[in-house]
Design an enzyme around this catalytic site. Structure first.
Site, PDB file in Angstrom:
ATOM      1  CG  ASP A 340     -74.749  85.364  49.626  1.00  0.00           C
ATOM      2  OD1 ASP A 340     -73.711  85.864  49.400  1.00  0.00           O
ATOM      3  OD2 ASP A 340     -75.429  85.246  50.502  1.00  0.00           O
ATOM      4  CE  LYS A 341     -76.614  75.116  47.127  1.00  0.00           C
ATOM      5  NZ  LYS A 341     -77.027  73.999  47.914  1.00  0.00           N
TER       6      LYS A 341
END
Length: 702
Positions: A340-341
């Site tokens: 995930d960012k």
């Protein structure tokens, strides 16, 4: 934005497998609220510091004081590596395999009078092999050459020469050649019938017209040392024409030995437009040389593994930044999965052609980008996608409240929801981040264009701008309006490594079908296949929703079930997939958690019920009725796989706390009205999404 609405409709139409009411809450209020830790194949969390040494320290070789101060230096008793190190040691400008040298900036191991240990060793070697008079004459010859150059007086043609006389021992001649070139990079040595002749290095003088003498001095020392996988970096330069001249000179003179590349400095901006030229040896530069066993071992490709911690950073952006700092390209990195960012994530990576020492040296620099590297170690090979057991998640869900029109006790609702999913599992959808949630163009649209060999369309989809007025989106908008790759390249910020790589190829090959094929090769294989997998994932999500809407939790004739519970979905062979018979349906032989659905590819079988027909209709709808899921022009083969429709979180634990207990009280709120937060931790198998598990728990789309 219409596209975002479509995206939300797509995910709000997905099914649930559990029947509890759920609750509302906020995830990813900050990156620290969503921590992802990869679980390696041995079941260990990769954020734990390894017990093994961080990196191998090179063997300490004999220092200059241990060299015999006599002409009977016996190179026969030294290995190639020891001889080289006794001659040269680690000189400034070539400090270890793949160490990124910055000209004139790292003068290590200096002694009190300012002479480096490497230089002192060369003095000792020359003193060992040359008599005092010859050594003095050599030093005088070197001084004369430098004085004439510094006085701008042209050297007499032919160039002056100095002979060291005949040296019968071949190994001693080799040591002398190297020692002289390292001590005096502005000189060259030539062998003539056992005689060593020293001459001015005219290429050195020519390079001094382009760069500082300090840089030229260090560059030729680097060039002569021939340390494989090492690099040399010239000083930062804002003048593009000047950089071109340096590139041209080095490629013209030494192109068969080295290659050059330009990289923006990490703090590159309009105010600091500096770019550096990095030189490194070509991989096959020594292929015709006879090699000792030790040399052959040293020439094996270097692989360095490490744990990457990143915060609020897209993974491809993190890899691009690391590539710039290490002087390699993004495809030199391999990893087991995407992360995930908006999160704090820990994952194992492997980088080729970079030593552990070199990676260790950039630790401080990458901290500015909210990245850290640790557990640095040498390994034998790269990673492949899916080469992990799963991921561990530590998540905070804030601002908890009941669903609309639900007056039940909130704590009881939360307890019911978590326990329900813990026992019954969740629908194993691919998460919205796989498709580029919130963007105009989703990754699956690009994948579909690639599968249909619509290369120009795929490129334009990739470069479609968002409705934002910033340099990146202005550049993309300009490209779609003009198809001017060169002009767009001048507008695209340096940090957008993927976009710039694509545009550079388009500028070179043109915005045609063939040109766009070449442009896609500017991306590593893992990224090209990512878009195709995104399309397959989208279809799988739709297939699961159709399957559950049509048959519910019953296992029916024609379903596909997994016969081996211990095999990961990604590696499930067709031989372990069974087609349910009418008799097995009647006998309730199988349970819903054993049902799998195919992820599109050329090596899968489809269910033999309504779902099989549905797959064919969808492929026809998307123009893929004849697709073989092979794209030879992009060297992409998609065999497909099987994925279980239900998954369970493992090692699930949770705790309800009031916000003021974790120091997040909002201004004006009261302790007796503090909102609840849920701290929840669990493990998921590889390729499962925590946001999808939370969606099932909360009955809430994000």
């Amino acid at each position: 934005m219409e596209e975002d609405t479509d995206f939300r409709i797509r995910f709000s139409s997905l099914c649930f497998i559990t029947d509890h009411v759920g609750f509302h809450g906020t995830i990813k209020s900050s990156p620290s609220d969503f921590v992802v830790i990869e679980i390696d194949e041995q079941g260990q969390l990769v954020n734990k510091a390894s017990d093994e040494p961080v990196y191998k320290v090179n063997k300490i070789l004999p220092g200059p004081n241990n060299l015999a101060k006599k002409t009977k230096l016996d190179p026969q008793n030294l290995s190639f590596e020891e001889r080289s190190n006794q001659e040269v040691n680690t000189l400034a400008g070539c400090s270890g395999d793949d160490q990124n040298y910055e000209s004139g900036s790292e003068k290590e191991d200096t002694i009190e009078d300012g002479t480096s240990k490497g230089e002192e060793e060369n003095i000792d070697v020359l003193g060992s092999l040359l008599d005092e008079k010859t050594n003095d004459l050599l030093n005088q010859f070197a001084c004369d050459v430098k004085e004439k150059w510094n006085s701008k007086t042209e050297l007499i043609v032919p160039s002056p020469e100095f002979s060291l006389g005949r040296i019968l021992d071949k190994n001693q001649r080799a040591i002398l050649h190297s020692a002289i070139r390292q001590k005096f990079p502005f000189l060259i040595t030539v062998g003539k019938n056992s005689e060593i002749v020293v001459k001015p290095n005219l290429e050195y003088k020519e390079l001094c017209h382009l760069v500082s003498e300090e840089e030229a001095f260090d560059f030729f020392k680097y060039l002569d040392a021939k340390k494989e996988n090492s690099k040399f970096t010239f000083k930062p330069d804002i003048n593009k024409d000047h950089r071109k001249a340096v590139h041209h000179f080095i490629n013209k003179k030494f192109g068969n030995l080295v290659e050059t590349k330009s990289f923006p400095e990490p703090n590159y901006s309009a105010d600091n437009p500096n770019v550096v030229i990095t030189v490194r040896f070509r991989e096959k530069a020594h292929k015709h040389r006879k090699r000792s066993l030790l040399e052959c071992q040293e020439r094996k490709v270097i692989y360095t593994a490490f744990t990457l911690r990143k915060e609020n950073l897209e993974m491809f952006e993190a890899v691009g930044f690391l590539a710039i700092k290490l002087g390699v390209i993004p495809s030199d990195f391999s990893y087991a999965g995407l992360k995930d960012k908006k999160a704090i994530t820990y994952q194992t990576m492997v980088v080729r052609k970079v030593t552990p020492e070199r990676l260790k040296n950039i630790e401080k620099e990458i901290e500015k980008k909210r990245m850290n590297v640790f557990n640095i170690r040498s390994v034998d090979d790269s990673l492949r996608l899916g080469q992990l057991k799963g991921n561990h998640f530590d998540i905070v869900i804030r601002n908890l409240k009941n669903q609309i029109n639900d007056s039940a006790n909130l704590r009881e609702r939360i307890l019911e929801a978590v326990e329900n999913v813990k026992n019954k599992g969740f629908v194993n959808y691919y998460g919205p981040q796989r498709f580029g949630m919130g963007r105009k163009v989703h990754t699956d649209q690009i994948g579909l264009a690639l599968l249909k060999s619509e290369m120009v369309k795929a490129v334009k989809l990739f470069l479609t701008p968002e409705d934002l007025d910033d340099p990146v989106n202005r550049a993309k908008k300009y490209f779609l309006q003009t198809e001017d790759a060169k002009g767009t390249l001048s507008l695209m910020p340096e940090f957008k490594a993927r976009e710039r790589a694509l545009l550079e190829s388009l500028h070179r090959f043109g915005v045609t079908e063939e040109g766009c094929i070449q442009a896609w090769f500017s991306f590593p294989h893992s990224m090209r296949i990512f878009y195709v997998h995104a399309y397959s994932s989208k279809i799988w999500n739709e297939a699961v929703s159709y399957r559950l809407a049509t048959y519910g939790s019953r296992v029916v004739e024609g379903d596909l079930v997994c016969l081996d519970e211990d095999i990961d979905d990604e590696h499930l062979p067709s031989s372990k997939v069974h087609l349910v018979t009418e008799e097995e349906e009647s006998a309730n032989t199988y349970a819903i958690h054993q049902v799998v659905l195919p992820v599109l590819g050329y090596n899968i079988q489809y269910p033999k019920n309504k779902l099989g027909k549905w797959y064919q209709e969808v492929l026809s709808r998307d123009g893929l009725q004849t697709c073989r899921f092979k794209i030879p022009t992009l060297k992409l083969n998609v065999p497909g796989c099987y994925r279980k429709i239900l998954k369970h979180p493992c090692n699930l634990s949770y705790q309800l706390i009031e916000d003021h207990d974790i120091d997040v009280m909002k201004e004006g709120s009261h302790i007796d009205e503090a909102t609840l937060s849920l701290l929840i931790s669990f493990d998921l198998d590889a390729s499962c999404y925590a946001t999808v598990c939370l969606r099932e728990i909360m009955k809430h789309d994000f």
